[in-house]
Design a protein around this motif. Sequence first.
Motif: not given
Length: 211
Positions: A127-148
């Motif tokens: 939904h929407g162009p490029g980086d404006t597409r809404p997040s599922t929340g997965l990136a934040g979930w991974l980063r909270e656990r130190g995953v890169n």
Amino acid sequence: MQKLAALILVDVQPDFMPGGALACHEGDAIVPGIDRLLRRRVFEHTVATQDWHPRGHISFASTHPGSKPFQSIPLHGHPQTLWPDHCVQDTPGAALHPAIDWSPADLILRKGSNPDVDSYSAFRENHGPGDTRPSTGLAGWLRERGVNEVYVAGLARDVCVLWTVQDALALGFKAHVLWDLTRPVTPDSDATTRVTLKAEGAAVVETIEQL
């Protein structure tokens, strides 16, 4: 020794297997390998995505009178392939594959549940162009656990796996594709998919033995 990297298993569901509503080429061939990989508990974190569409979903050809499966229409700024009805919520075809022990997964991420928006990627909606597409929340979930760093397998190699890897890279994660544990909708796309993945910086791993 566990990897701090996360394993993302994309849409390993009966509807994407041979005989299913939206069969991927040899989709069932990845099931034993994914089950073995999960049992090895190589990864500290494992995410399984689950296509989870309501009836009448916008991506279904049946929702658009006069349309046929695999036609394309413009939708929310992206070309939208119209699919056969698949992974309808609470149907057997939408379940995580029953031949796999999913107990090592610490997150089950359902996607495509908004009736008006499709969701190929594990990270962002279509939904929407490029980086404006809404997040599922997965990136934040991974980063909270130190995953890169992520390793991605599942279905389909040329659609949801590809979009997931592309978004992982765009969001700053190092990304690997477990090529032998993915399959495409059609093998005609494989050469293009491989070139695209490598050009965008993904590592294509030919066998899980390289882990």
